[in-house]
Design an enzyme around this catalytic site. Structure first.
Site, short mmCIF file in Angstrom:
data_model
loop_
_atom_site.label_atom_id
_atom_site.label_comp_id
_atom_site.label_asym_id
_atom_site.label_seq_id
_atom_site.Cartn_x
_atom_site.Cartn_y
_atom_site.Cartn_z
N SER A 113 1.00 -1.35 -0.13
CA SER A 113 0.04 -0.01 0.26
C SER A 113 0.94 1.14 0.12
CB SER A 113 -0.91 0.03 0.66
OG SER A 113 -1.44 1.06 1.37
N CYS A 139 -2.11 5.18 12.37
CA CYS A 139 -2.88 6.12 12.50
C CYS A 139 -3.37 6.38 14.22
CB CYS A 139 -3.85 6.75 12.12
SG CYS A 139 -4.02 6.07 9.75
C1 LIG Z 1 5.87 6.76 -0.26
C2 LIG Z 1 5.50 5.38 0.92
C3 LIG Z 1 4.09 5.43 1.70
C4 LIG Z 1 3.29 4.41 1.72
N1 LIG Z 1 1.92 4.98 2.40
C5 LIG Z 1 1.38 3.89 2.93
C6 LIG Z 1 -0.32 4.05 2.95
O1 LIG Z 1 -0.64 4.67 2.49
N2 LIG Z 1 -1.18 2.53 3.63
C7 LIG Z 1 -0.29 1.88 4.51
O2 LIG Z 1 -0.80 0.97 4.74
N3 LIG Z 1 0.69 1.65 4.31
C8 LIG Z 1 1.87 1.72 3.26
N4 LIG Z 1 3.27 2.96 2.80
C9 LIG Z 1 4.11 1.09 4.37
C10 LIG Z 1 3.91 0.06 3.19
O3 LIG Z 1 3.46 -0.32 2.18
C11 LIG Z 1 4.81 -1.04 3.92
O4 LIG Z 1 4.46 -1.59 4.20
C12 LIG Z 1 6.35 -0.83 4.44
O5 LIG Z 1 7.21 0.35 3.39
C13 LIG Z 1 7.07 -1.75 4.21
O6 LIG Z 1 7.45 -2.24 3.11
P1 LIG Z 1 8.82 -2.28 1.77
O7 LIG Z 1 10.09 -1.88 2.78
O8 LIG Z 1 9.07 -2.25 0.80
O9 LIG Z 1 8.76 -0.49 1.12
C14 LIG Z 1 3.73 3.40 2.27
C15 LIG Z 1 6.04 3.53 2.13
C16 LIG Z 1 5.67 3.93 0.99
C17 LIG Z 1 7.47 3.84 1.69
#
Ligand SMILES: Cc1cc2nc3c(=O)[nH]c(=O)nc-3n(C[C@H](O)[C@H](O)[C@H](O)COP(=O)(O)O)c2cc1C
Ligand SMILES: Cc1cc2nc3c(=O)[nH]c(=O)nc-3n(C[C@H](O)[C@H](O)[C@H](O)COP(=O)(O)OP(=O)(O)OC[C@H]3O[C@@H](n4cnc5c(N)ncnc54)[C@H](O)[C@@H]3O)c2cc1C
Ligand SMILES: Cc1cc2nc3c(=O)[nH]c(=O)nc-3n(C[C@H](O)[C@H](O)[C@H](O)COP(=O)(O)OP(=O)(O)OC[C@H]3O[C@@H](n4cnc5c(N)ncnc54)[C@H](O)[C@@H]3O)c2cc1C
Ligand SMILES: Cc1cc2nc3c(=O)[nH]c(=O)nc-3n(C[C@H](O)[C@H](O)[C@H](O)COP(=O)(O)O)c2cc1C
Ligand code: FES
Ligand code: FES
EC number: 1.3.-.-
Lengths: 304, 250, 304, 250
Positions: free
Chosen positions: A21, A130
């Site tokens: 997400s 949140c």
């Molecule tokens: C730019 C960005 C925006 C994100 N927005 C959301 C979000 O809207 N809702 C959510 O649950 N997690 C959000 N996340 C968290 C990611 O879904 C994920 O849980 C987290 O980045 C860890 O995974 P990764 O290391 O592969 O990025 C966001 C992460 C990034 C980097």
């Protein structure tokens, strides 16, 4: 059965890989790079009750093997998402998971309920990182009682399976997982980002306009693996694992730790093709380490 | 359409203090790039890609030229790339400058490392028989680059903050002295763009913006700019980096 | 006054840079590379009541921009440390900080008290990231009440200033900091390692014999900066900052966030000269960002 | 004494499957290195250094040779280093093999990537007029290396796990057939060392051990090996990597 197939509550996945997400918008941009039918599922960007603009910029910063983000839940609101985004994704044979967020129990309920109206959302991912602004900013994501309450209310408002997305910024991740499982969660999503900060030396102040941001990327992978490994031993609902995945080997590591499927976030920014490339590499990677299916790997790394 | 491409470094030269000119070979990028578009470059060892404008295109040689200033660790590493190295990029990214067929005299206003995309635009406009006037601002003499290149496009004014080259001051100090023009295009640091768009509020003009980026393709909402006070916004990476000056709220 | 000088309770530091506990042994090995008089202070490896062998090997693993360690408090015991190690360090004009650990309140008290006997230890660093085995493994480091209790007992047992080293594996770092400040801590040391894990694919099990380990190195720097920034606004005692420092710029970032001095751990392994090199680079780095002394930078990055 | 030194890659060759021979130039290291010591190499992009044994020394050319097998990301990157690249290393690290002046016939027992330090030792022993017998074990034929080099030192037996080259089996299957010897030196995977030291429990011998390392200098306690059941230990990086077989508890 296809060796990559995974069955989870509400989700019949052709493979265990989905974009995380917030890192994939609503799929439109990446659909110009490849066919979204390749994906196991798609997790949409967070939806809130009304449209939100989010935080001021700068919203992202680079860190060693990771990044900070403080987007601030920018989204067009749940009605608009259903009308314009889910309708776009309906053309694909890929399950859609709606990530839902809110600043009050009522907002969570409203958003969850709204997704009942559309038939192309297969599950909800409940983002509890949140603050509950109505109750003085208490974090839903760090208090097991609050987390259970929002899970329960969302479960009641929705007819879809609910995956609760856990925040890693807690003393006891297992307590959080057990609380939401007891409250009726159908699955877990873990981990969300670690809260971090970067200070910009020339301006002598936090680089992100929001000051703090969420740390993601390879830097946090060891924390994600540890938390999944720990939680897997105390809950029986499935886990969608995430945090720093960039390769098919990383996917195997998450599965061994106890994840049933995985999501990929930050890595999409480096390589827009990372999801399909990992999916293509998985069969061979499974074989190399002596496995014949994804299913077979889940939790195999746990020493008891 | 944007693609993920490999570009080969054909040349890399320090053309001014901490400022590099790099020629990159790739036929898809060179055939499709329009003025104002950028490359989202993957630099080894970095989590996030770096957006760098396309400063000129040579379709005969299948090359594009970028100009960059060392700003931090990413651009520093980029400056170390040797001839023959391969750089992965997403591009051509963004929308580029809107051309105004009705305009006959064009004012280009560039500040520092905002100058490069204007060069690509200026060359295109000259091909289209437009008259070009350029105002280029730099910190000091040592940072001045592409003066001759712009002079070949038309009348060119150089200003430096400390007066060590050209006239002393800001680009806005020169704008008043420019004979009439139909459309302006500007790129540079945000304070400069604010001053320019305020000074030229009744003119037709386009500005190219910078913001820290995540995805570079419109998916992460890192690079938004408000369009009004009611939550309206554009994404710089996808809807921009070029906007009509009335479109966004600087 | 020298621009690098820092005055902290019990510590008159010629510069703000010291090697972090556990990453520098008792100084002997690095004394073969450079003169230990260069250092602001030296934080010794953890001391416990009796000698401990620690965990089985493998004890370390590499991660993206970081590492995991599970040494397990191996040390020769406080008596032997005083006899053989402190006596070695006595030859240097560099303050020595003793890191103390234990599995029970009594053990902490005993170790703290033992250091009263020697006159060449200037302060104690109280490592509370250990489980209280006597009381069923409850973590001293994640419960503010327990943390306050051990701080209070150590303060009473010792005549030295006590810097409490906080664990980042908590929901509310400020609550921890305030609890130990109220209990009499003279300063804080933060952060210790984040708990993490790596699974070794060929053997399909956690790579570290201890399964989990502590994540350190540049990967965790944003978490350290965030926690120091947050805590600085709620406590008035000084902070020794650490977590991923590799350059003089990093030191500035920690100072801006509110640290009064810094410790360097993992970076010593990559570059045994990292501490003196950073110390040499500091004056020029301060100047480049418009500062004339270390003192002047502390907390300047905090937006209020 | 160990130092932090820069070594220049003079040559790099794949001499067997996934196995590289690399010649590194540095006068301090080549002048001071003793058989059994290792280099703690900094490989770009990696947090921890990688310990690699010194396989031979050429004091005339100021070079040392290392032999390594691709095992993970670090050794993979190392194999990509080009001639002329500079590698930072701590070294010579560790204590090296204890030489026994009284011994006249020496048995060397190496397994896989444990073979390299024995070559450096063997050369030294031949210089000291010792008679050398070597048993070298490899997974398969494709992994065999330095057979000729060891044959020049003396009688050499090759075994492969699958019998694709030399005799089939483990090094321990050959030990019994070796005519009398005074001292043995062994290096290889832990199960092999366990088997060897059990088989040769009444012999005088030294083994060289591997363990994942942090500092590589004795400061972090990552690489300990128990010496008894009462908490006694040695550090492999500093007290080892070579130990008398009775000194440690495998
Ligand atoms: C730019 C960005 C925006 C994100 N927005 C959301 C979000 O809207 N809702 C959510 O649950 N997690 C959000 N996340 C968290 C990611 O879904 C994920 O849980 C987290 O980045 C860890 O995974 P990764 O290391 O592969 O990025 C966001 C992460 C990034 C980097
Ligand atoms: C559309 C666009 C076009 C650009 N064209 C050029 C150009 O032609 N030549 C040139 O020299 N520079 C250009 N820039 C600025 C350039 O992207 C930054 O200087 C560069 O990303 C800095 O990276 P760094 O690693 O050196 O700095 P660091 O500060 O170490 O970078 C850290 C992070 O911040 C981001 N960042 C830092 N400064 C900027 C900035 N000013 N704008 C956007 N992101 C930033 C980086 O991308 C990276 O993610 C452009 C920026 C944008 C948005
Ligand atoms: C004293 C000593 C001498 C050695 N000599 C040689 C030699 O001459 N040739 C050779 O090919 N190999 C040698 N090794 C093994 C070599 O250090 C490892 O193969 C190498 O570190 C693996 O790194 P990697 O990044 O490829 O693997 P990865 O698995 O990606 O490495 C991850 C981490 O684990 C460590 N690690 C992994 N395997 C080992 C291992 N077997 N021993 C120690 N650390 C390990 C790495 O150093 C690194 O910190 C020696 C090891 C020691 C302790
Ligand atoms: C190998 C190793 C051993 C450590 N041992 C201790 C210890 O004994 N006591 C302690 O308080 N912290 C210990 N730490 C934590 C460090 O002192 C430091 O808080 C942490 O590593 C973060 O700093 P860094 O990122 O600079 O390493 C250890 C860290 C490492 C890497
Ligand atoms: S950088 Fe992701 S939307 Fe623009
Ligand atoms: S690797 Fe640190 S003590 Fe051996």
């Amino acid at each position: 059965m296809n060796s990559l197939q995974v069955e989870l509550p509400g989700l019949n996945l052709k493979n265990p890989v989905m974009p995380a997400s917030g890192c994939f918008g609503f799929g439109r941009e990446y659909s110009e790079f490849y066919d979204l039918n390749k994906l196991g599922a798609i997790i949409m960007k967070a939806a809130t009750g009304e449209a939100r603009f989010g935080n001021h910029t700068p919203r992202v910063a680079e860190t060693a093997s990771g990044m900070l983000n403080a987007i601030g839940l920018q989204n067009p609101g749940v009605e608009s998402i259903i009308e314009h985004e889910v309708s776009f994704l309906r053309d694909y044979q890929t399950p859609v998971i709606a990530n839902i967020a809110g600043s009050s129990l009522e907002e969570y309920e409203h958003v969850a309920h709204s997704f009942n109206e559309t038939d192309h959302v297969a599950a909800l991912e409940l983002n509890i990182s949140c603050p509950n602004v109505k109750e003085g900013g208490i974090q839903f994501g760090t208090d097991p009682v609050m987390a259970a309450r929002v899970t329960d209310r969302v479960k009641q408002a929705s007819n879809l399976p609910v995956y609760v997305k856990l925040s890693p910024n807690v003393s006891d991740i297992t307590a959080m997982a057990k609380a939401v499982e007891s409250a009726g969660a159908d699955g877990l999503s873990m981990i969300n980002t670690l809260t971090g900060m970067q200070i910009h030396l020339p301006s002598r102040k936090p680089l992100l306009a929001n000051k703090t941001g969420g740390l993601s990327g390879p830097a946090i992978k060891p924390v994600a693996i540890r938390m999944i490994y720990e939680v897997r031993q105390h809950v029986s609902i499935p886990i969608i694992g995430m945090g720093g995945i960039t390769t098919a080997e990383d996917v195997l590591e998450f599965l061994l730790a106890g994840a049933n499927a995985v999501a990929i976030g930050t890595a999409n920014f480096q390589n827009p093709f990372v999801c399909p490339e990992i999916i293509d590499a998985l069969p061979e990677t499974l074989k190399r380490y002596g496995f014949s299916s994804v299913q077979e790997v889940v939790g195999k790394g746990i020493l008891t | 359409m944007m693609k993920k491409e490999e570009l080969i470094v054909k040349n890399s030269t320090e053309i001014a203090l901490e400022t590099y000119e790099m020629v990159l070979e790739n036929s898809f990028i060179s055939m499709t790039a329009k003025p104002g578009q950028f490359l989202h470059l993957l630099i080894h060892g970095h989590t996030l890609r770096r957006p760098i404008s396309i400063a000129s295109v040579d379709r005969d040689k299948n090359t594009v030229t970028i100009l960059f200033k060392i700003n931090g660790s990413g651009t520093k590493h980029l400056a170390d790339y040797q001839i023959g190295s391969v750089i992965n990029a997403l591009g051509p990214a963004g929308n580029g400058f809107t051309l105004e067929p009705e305009s006959s005299t064009i004012l280009l206003i560039g500040g520092g490392i905002g100058v490069p995309p204007l060069y690509n635009l200026g060359k295109k406009l000259v091909d289209n028989q437009k008259k070009i006037i350029s105002i280029l601002g730099f910190q000091t003499k040592d940072y001045v680059f592409y003066e001759q290149e712009f002079k070949q496009l038309g009348e060119t004014h150089i200003v430096t903050n400390d007066g060590s080259y050209g006239s002393q001051g800001f680009v806005t100090d020169v704008i008043g002295s420019i004979a009439d023009f139909d459309t302006y295009y500007s790129c540079g640091p945000l304070p400069m763009l604010r001053a320019v768009s305020k000074e030229l509020v009744h003119k037709n003009g386009y500005i190219s913006l910078e913001e820290r980026m995540g995805c570079g393709v419109g998916a992460c909402f890192a690079c938004v700019i408000p369009t009004d006070h009611n939550g309206g916004y554009r994404k710089i990476c996808k809807d921009g980096p070029v906007f009509h000056h009335q479109e966004v709220n600087l």
